[in-house]
Design a protein around this motif. Sequence first.
Motif, PDB file in Angstrom:
ATOM      1  N   HIS A 248      -2.129  -8.330   4.981  1.00 42.43           N
ATOM      2  CA  HIS A 248      -1.117  -7.307   4.686  1.00 42.43           C
ATOM      3  C   HIS A 248      -0.171  -7.794   3.589  1.00 42.43           C
ATOM      4  CE1 HIS A 248      -2.149  -4.491   7.881  1.00 42.43           C
ATOM      5  NE2 HIS A 248      -2.349  -5.537   8.654  1.00 42.43           N
TER       6      HIS A 248
ATOM      7  N   ARG B 281      -0.881  -9.889   1.235  1.00 41.29           N
ATOM      8  CA  ARG B 281      -1.622  -9.957  -0.024  1.00 41.29           C
ATOM      9  C   ARG B 281      -1.767  -8.577  -0.664  1.00 41.29           C
ATOM     10  NH1 ARG B 281      -5.651 -12.760   1.862  1.00 41.29           N
ATOM     11  NH2 ARG B 281      -7.007 -11.006   2.303  1.00 41.29           N
ATOM     12  N   THR B 282      -1.858  -7.534   0.154  1.00 38.07           N
ATOM     13  CA  THR B 282      -2.155  -6.204  -0.375  1.00 38.07           C
ATOM     14  C   THR B 282      -0.964  -5.247  -0.361  1.00 38.07           C
ATOM     15  OG1 THR B 282      -2.919  -5.451   1.808  1.00 38.07           O
ATOM     16  CG2 THR B 282      -4.575  -6.396   0.310  1.00 38.07           C
ATOM     17  N   LYS B 283       0.119  -5.598   0.334  1.00 37.36           N
ATOM     18  CA  LYS B 283       1.256  -4.680   0.470  1.00 37.36           C
ATOM     19  C   LYS B 283       2.562  -5.424   0.173  1.00 37.36           C
ATOM     20  CE  LYS B 283      -1.213  -2.466   4.254  1.00 37.36           C
ATOM     21  NZ  LYS B 283      -1.200  -2.285   5.717  1.00 37.36           N
ATOM     22  N   PRO B 284       3.108  -5.236  -1.018  1.00 35.49           N
ATOM     23  CA  PRO B 284       4.351  -5.945  -1.380  1.00 35.49           C
ATOM     24  C   PRO B 284       5.496  -5.687  -0.405  1.00 35.49           C
ATOM     25  CG  PRO B 284       3.439  -4.779  -3.277  1.00 35.49           C
ATOM     26  CD  PRO B 284       2.617  -4.393  -2.095  1.00 35.49           C
ATOM     27  N   GLU B 285       5.546  -4.513   0.202  1.00 29.23           N
ATOM     28  CA  GLU B 285       6.626  -4.214   1.148  1.00 29.23           C
ATOM     29  C   GLU B 285       6.549  -5.090   2.394  1.00 29.23           C
ATOM     30  OE1 GLU B 285       3.322  -1.213   2.157  1.00 29.23           O
ATOM     31  OE2 GLU B 285       4.143  -2.124   0.345  1.00 29.23           O
ATOM     32  N   VAL B 286       5.360  -5.555   2.737  1.00 29.64           N
ATOM     33  CA  VAL B 286       5.227  -6.478   3.875  1.00 29.64           C
ATOM     34  C   VAL B 286       5.716  -7.862   3.462  1.00 29.64           C
ATOM     35  CG1 VAL B 286       3.598  -7.600   5.446  1.00 29.64           C
ATOM     36  CG2 VAL B 286       3.360  -5.153   4.937  1.00 29.64           C
ATOM     37  N   THR B 287       5.341  -8.305   2.268  1.00 29.50           N
ATOM     38  CA  THR B 287       5.788  -9.612   1.781  1.00 29.50           C
ATOM     39  C   THR B 287       7.308  -9.674   1.718  1.00 29.50           C
ATOM     40  OG1 THR B 287       3.773  -9.773   0.460  1.00 29.50           O
ATOM     41  CG2 THR B 287       5.561 -11.283  -0.092  1.00 29.50           C
TER      42      THR B 287
ATOM     43  N   HIS C 111       6.747  -0.682  11.253  1.00 35.71           N
ATOM     44  CA  HIS C 111       6.414  -0.089   9.963  1.00 35.71           C
ATOM     45  C   HIS C 111       4.939   0.316   9.846  1.00 35.71           C
ATOM     46  CE1 HIS C 111      10.332  -1.857   9.099  1.00 35.71           C
ATOM     47  NE2 HIS C 111      10.399  -0.946   8.142  1.00 35.71           N
TER      48      HIS C 111
ATOM     49  N   HIS D 119       2.068  -1.392  10.262  1.00 40.62           N
ATOM     50  CA  HIS D 119       1.068  -2.296   9.704  1.00 40.62           C
ATOM     51  C   HIS D 119       0.177  -2.911  10.781  1.00 40.62           C
ATOM     52  CE1 HIS D 119       3.025  -1.818   5.876  1.00 40.62           C
ATOM     53  NE2 HIS D 119       4.177  -2.165   6.423  1.00 40.62           N
TER      54      HIS D 119
END
Length: 173
Positions: free
Chosen positions: A33, A35-41, A136, A138
């Motif tokens: 998540h 790696r693919t979703k900046p909002e998770v990072t 959220h 995920h």
Amino acid sequence: RMAETAAHLVDHVFPPLPVRQWVLSVPKRVRWHMRTKPEVTSGLLRVFLRAVETSVRRHSPDAPRDARFGAVAFVHRFGSFLNSHVHYHVLVTDGVFSPTDNDDATFHAAIGFTKQDIVDVQNRMRARGLRFLERHGHLDRTAVDSLDAAEHAGGWSVDASVRIAEWDRQGLE
């Protein structure tokens, strides 16, 4: 570029105060998540910074409740074998700052960090991080339950064993 950034941080950002490196690794399922979703990072980083700041403030005995820490975060996207491994390295002042009446700041050093204190941050991060991911959308409840396992901390790992003394500018760089 890395050397220039390090020199800039030492020369212009971090005052001559003790700094501790906090590293957070997350379970492989969560890394996907990130790696693919900046909002998770960015969301998990905010959760981590809050957990660390709370712990640093608790260990700064003379600091007021509204004292804040200083931190610089780096998102690493690869492990030591160039494998995909999104994780954080955060340089944190080993204490907190409170404002003074003359628009200055007073530093309140953190004291007495133990291995258990770091484990407590790890446990807090696991619980809050999983809550963030579920809230959220995920991760679903089944995934959260499997990643909340007590054995192996569910894949969540926090290390804060590296502390750089205020006089060790070369070590900080």
